[in-house]
Design an enzyme around this catalytic site. Structure first.
Site, PDB file in Angstrom:
ATOM      1  N   GLU A 120       0.821  -1.208   0.000  1.00 51.53           N
ATOM      2  CA  GLU A 120       0.000   0.000   0.000  1.00 51.53           C
ATOM      3  C   GLU A 120       0.856   1.261   0.000  1.00 51.53           C
ATOM      4  O   GLU A 120       1.933   1.292   0.599  1.00 51.53           O
ATOM      5  CB  GLU A 120      -0.928   0.003   1.222  1.00 51.53           C
ATOM      6  CG  GLU A 120      -1.963  -1.119   1.144  1.00 51.53           C
ATOM      7  CD  GLU A 120      -2.893  -1.209   2.347  1.00 51.53           C
ATOM      8  OE1 GLU A 120      -3.986  -1.748   2.182  1.00 51.53           O
ATOM      9  OE2 GLU A 120      -2.521  -0.763   3.448  1.00 51.53           O
ATOM     10  N   CYS A 133       3.164   8.590   0.931  1.00 49.77           N
ATOM     11  CA  CYS A 133       3.748   7.715   1.947  1.00 49.77           C
ATOM     12  C   CYS A 133       4.042   6.360   1.278  1.00 49.77           C
ATOM     13  O   CYS A 133       3.144   5.696   0.766  1.00 49.77           O
ATOM     14  CB  CYS A 133       2.736   7.568   3.086  1.00 49.77           C
ATOM     15  SG  CYS A 133       3.279   6.461   4.375  1.00 49.77           S
ATOM     16  N   CYS A 140       6.323  -6.589   7.745  1.00 50.30           N
ATOM     17  CA  CYS A 140       7.508  -6.078   8.446  1.00 50.30           C
ATOM     18  C   CYS A 140       7.924  -7.101   9.492  1.00 50.30           C
ATOM     19  O   CYS A 140       7.073  -7.633  10.205  1.00 50.30           O
ATOM     20  CB  CYS A 140       7.202  -4.746   9.121  1.00 50.30           C
ATOM     21  SG  CYS A 140       8.631  -4.062  10.019  1.00 50.30           S
ATOM     22  N   CYS A 144       6.320  -4.451  15.916  1.00 51.37           N
ATOM     23  CA  CYS A 144       5.984  -3.489  16.979  1.00 51.37           C
ATOM     24  C   CYS A 144       4.544  -3.754  17.423  1.00 51.37           C
ATOM     25  O   CYS A 144       3.671  -4.022  16.593  1.00 51.37           O
ATOM     26  CB  CYS A 144       6.130  -2.059  16.479  1.00 51.37           C
ATOM     27  SG  CYS A 144       7.824  -1.679  15.981  1.00 51.37           S
ATOM     28  N   CYS A 147       1.384  -1.813  15.762  1.00 49.66           N
ATOM     29  CA  CYS A 147       1.396  -1.532  14.319  1.00 49.66           C
ATOM     30  C   CYS A 147       0.738  -2.673  13.531  1.00 49.66           C
ATOM     31  O   CYS A 147       1.099  -3.840  13.693  1.00 49.66           O
ATOM     32  CB  CYS A 147       2.842  -1.342  13.868  1.00 49.66           C
ATOM     33  SG  CYS A 147       3.025  -1.203  12.085  1.00 49.66           S
ATOM     34  N   CYS A 363      -1.143   6.284   9.773  1.00 45.88           N
ATOM     35  CA  CYS A 363       0.099   5.668  10.254  1.00 45.88           C
ATOM     36  C   CYS A 363      -0.191   4.369  10.986  1.00 45.88           C
ATOM     37  O   CYS A 363      -1.009   4.332  11.898  1.00 45.88           O
ATOM     38  CB  CYS A 363       0.775   6.582  11.263  1.00 45.88           C
ATOM     39  SG  CYS A 363       1.834   7.787  10.562  1.00 45.88           S
TER      40      CYS A 363
HETATM   41  N1  SAH Z   1       9.127   1.055  10.028  1.00 51.25           N
HETATM   42  C1  SAH Z   1       9.319   2.444  10.061  1.00 51.25           C
HETATM   43  C2  SAH Z   1       8.428   3.214   9.099  1.00 51.25           C
HETATM   44  C3  SAH Z   1       7.007   2.761   8.946  1.00 51.25           C
HETATM   45  S1  SAH Z   1       5.925   3.044  10.309  1.00 51.25           S
HETATM   46  C4  SAH Z   1       9.165   2.963  11.478  1.00 51.25           C
HETATM   47  O1  SAH Z   1       8.687   2.223  12.324  1.00 51.25           O
HETATM   48  O2  SAH Z   1       9.541   4.097  11.711  1.00 51.25           O
HETATM   49  C5  SAH Z   1       5.606   4.800  10.236  1.00 51.25           C
HETATM   50  C6  SAH Z   1       5.260   5.410  11.587  1.00 51.25           C
HETATM   51  O3  SAH Z   1       3.942   5.013  12.029  1.00 51.25           O
HETATM   52  C7  SAH Z   1       6.219   4.994  12.683  1.00 51.25           C
HETATM   53  O4  SAH Z   1       6.572   6.085  13.489  1.00 51.25           O
HETATM   54  C8  SAH Z   1       5.367   4.023  13.458  1.00 51.25           C
HETATM   55  O5  SAH Z   1       5.841   3.819  14.739  1.00 51.25           O
HETATM   56  C9  SAH Z   1       4.024   4.673  13.406  1.00 51.25           C
HETATM   57  N2  SAH Z   1       2.900   3.804  13.776  1.00 51.25           N
HETATM   58  C10 SAH Z   1       2.831   2.459  13.650  1.00 51.25           C
HETATM   59  N3  SAH Z   1       1.637   2.006  14.096  1.00 51.25           N
HETATM   60  C11 SAH Z   1       0.934   3.093  14.494  1.00 51.25           C
HETATM   61  C12 SAH Z   1      -0.381   3.270  15.015  1.00 51.25           C
HETATM   62  N4  SAH Z   1      -1.203   2.252  15.161  1.00 51.25           N
HETATM   63  N5  SAH Z   1      -0.767   4.530  15.320  1.00 51.25           N
HETATM   64  C13 SAH Z   1       0.055   5.590  15.123  1.00 51.25           C
HETATM   65  N6  SAH Z   1       1.304   5.484  14.599  1.00 51.25           N
HETATM   66  C14 SAH Z   1       1.743   4.240  14.296  1.00 51.25           C
HETATM   67 FE1  SF4 Z   2       7.663  -2.363  11.244  1.00 45.98          FE
HETATM   68 FE2  SF4 Z   2       5.400  -1.198  12.008  1.00 45.98          FE
HETATM   69 FE3  SF4 Z   2       7.469  -1.385  13.706  1.00 45.98          FE
HETATM   70 FE4  SF4 Z   2       7.609   0.313  11.608  1.00 45.98          FE
HETATM   71  S1  SF4 Z   2       6.176   0.446  13.341  1.00 45.98           S
HETATM   72  S2  SF4 Z   2       9.188  -1.132  12.324  1.00 45.98           S
HETATM   73  S3  SF4 Z   2       6.440  -0.866  10.083  1.00 45.98           S
HETATM   74  S4  SF4 Z   2       6.296  -3.111  12.840  1.00 45.98           S
END
Ligand code: SAH
Ligand code: SF4
Length: 372
Positions: A120, A133, A140, A144, A147, A363
């Protein structure tokens, strides 16, 4: 959460798009991709095949300036050369599988790769900007806890051509006269775990003969793959965003499991080192606020102390909810109090607006699954 109407549409030639996708995957298709290489590299590949180097520049103008992928239509190349290149090289890596427009104008593109993988990209219109974006991986591996992409698990890295084609497909969705002004590598995946392909994509994006984007309009976000930060920043004066999200290792170890390998002090020491501080570009710290997890007054004070000495801006992002996580955003008063403490400590902060929530495009909500 209310459910505002979102428009969902198949691309205009939906069945045609499927057919094209199949043809991308067909065994007869060339395996080399023109968009996998920066221009200097493509010039050398051409030279090795007996094609004059400057032909790579002409092809770049067609693909990246004029949005023409079909080599047969590149009329300033001799017909025989078009046939030779068309037989040996692919120019398209992604087709639009589905478009969804949010009531707030954000537009999510689900894109299908040659092997059927879905990824996406999200277009986010603002008053004076049009930000795209981008994704760098299918899924991934870093898992996390908050996410949706992390909950998918990891399928594979995207190729350079697949990263670049997100820009090409998104451009086709824009209205006449609109252009993409900013790129953020904040979609699916961890860019620094796919560094060679991300670097090659950045080289194409900033090349004056290709997309000619200013490096300061490109931002790469990482959850903190410490040894890859310097190699990333050596490519060009792009922006770095670091997903911090916690002020103690105990909490960050759970939210961002990568912290167990690269803890907060190690990450911040790297960002504080002389060569990085003198880049003259602030680091953007991203801090996703989760109710009762990382949103206390103490967290705000610790955060201010932690980033001391690092030229930075802090993006506070209220947690975007989704089915794969139990975390929720705190009440607005808590978010305001948290940002007020940072403000009083003299930090530059933004409380980020969530865009595209009705189409799961905000995000951390990107979780395209492969179509069966
Ligand atoms: N993997 C990279 C980039 C992709 S995620 C990273 O983690 O930085 C892009 C951003 O969205 C990151 O700051 C991530 O922590 C944030 N993010 C992930 N899940 C989210 C959520 N459910 N609500 C708000 N931000 C989120
Ligand atoms: Fe991967 Fe989501 Fe963590 Fe970014 S926030 S490193 S996309 S698991």
């Amino acid at each position: 959460m209310s459910q505002p109407a979102s428009q969902s549409s198949q691309p205009s030639a939906s069945s045609g798009s499927r057919l094209e996708t199949e043809s991308v995957a067909s065994a007869k298709m060339p395996t080399r991709s023109l968009k996998d290489h920066s221009l200097p590299a493509l010039r050398e590949h051409f030279h090795e095949s007996g094609i004059p180097r400057y032909r790579a520049n002409q092809i770049a103008v067609w693909m990246y300036r004029r949005s023409v992928d079909d080599v047969a239509a590149m009329t300033d190349l001799p017909v025989a050369l078009r046939e030779q290149i068309g037989a040996a090289w692919r120019s398209r890596a992604l087709e639009v599988d589905r478009l969804q427009r949010s009531v707030d104008g954000a537009c999510k593109l689900a894109l299908r790769a040659g092997d059927g993988a879905i990824l996406e990209a999200v277009l986010i219109p603002e008053e004076r900007r049009q930000t795209l974006c981008l994704s760098t991986q299918v899924g991934c591996p870093l898992a996390c806890s908050f996410c949706a992409t992390g909950a998918l698990g990891f399928t594979r890295n995207l190729s350079t051509a697949e990263i670049i084609d997100q820009v090409c497909r998104a451009r086709e969705v824009l209205e006449e006269g609109e252009e993409i002004t900013n790129l953020v590598f904040m979609g699916m995946g961890e860019p620094l775990l796919n560094l060679p392909n991300v670097l090659e994509a950045i080289r194409i994006l900033i090349d004056p003969k290709a997309f000619a984007m200013a490096p300061r309009r490109i931002t790469v976000s990482t959850s903190g793959v410490v040894p890859k930060i310097r190699p990333l920043l050596e490519v060009a004066p792009i922006n770095l965003a670091v997903s911090l999200h916690a002020t103690t290792d105990a909490v960050r170890d759970v939210l961002v499991p990568l912290n167990q390998r690269f803890p907060i002090a190690k990450l911040l020491d790297t960002l504080r080192s002389d060569d990085l501080i003198h880049r003259r570009r602030p680091v953007f710290f991203e801090y996703t606020l989760m109710d009762g997890i990382n949103d206390s007054d103490d967290d705000a004070r610790r955060l201010a102390r932690l980033v001391h000495g690092i030229p930075c801006k802090i993006n506070v992002i209220p947690m975007n909810p989704h089915a794969d996580s139990e975390h929720r955003a705190p009440p607005p008063e808590r978010a305001d109090r948290f940002t007020a403490i940072l403000h009083e400590a003299g930090l530059r902060i933004t409380l980020r607006k969530n865009r595209g929530m009705d189409i799961d495009a905000a995000c951390g909500q990107l979780a395209a699954r492969e179509a069966r």
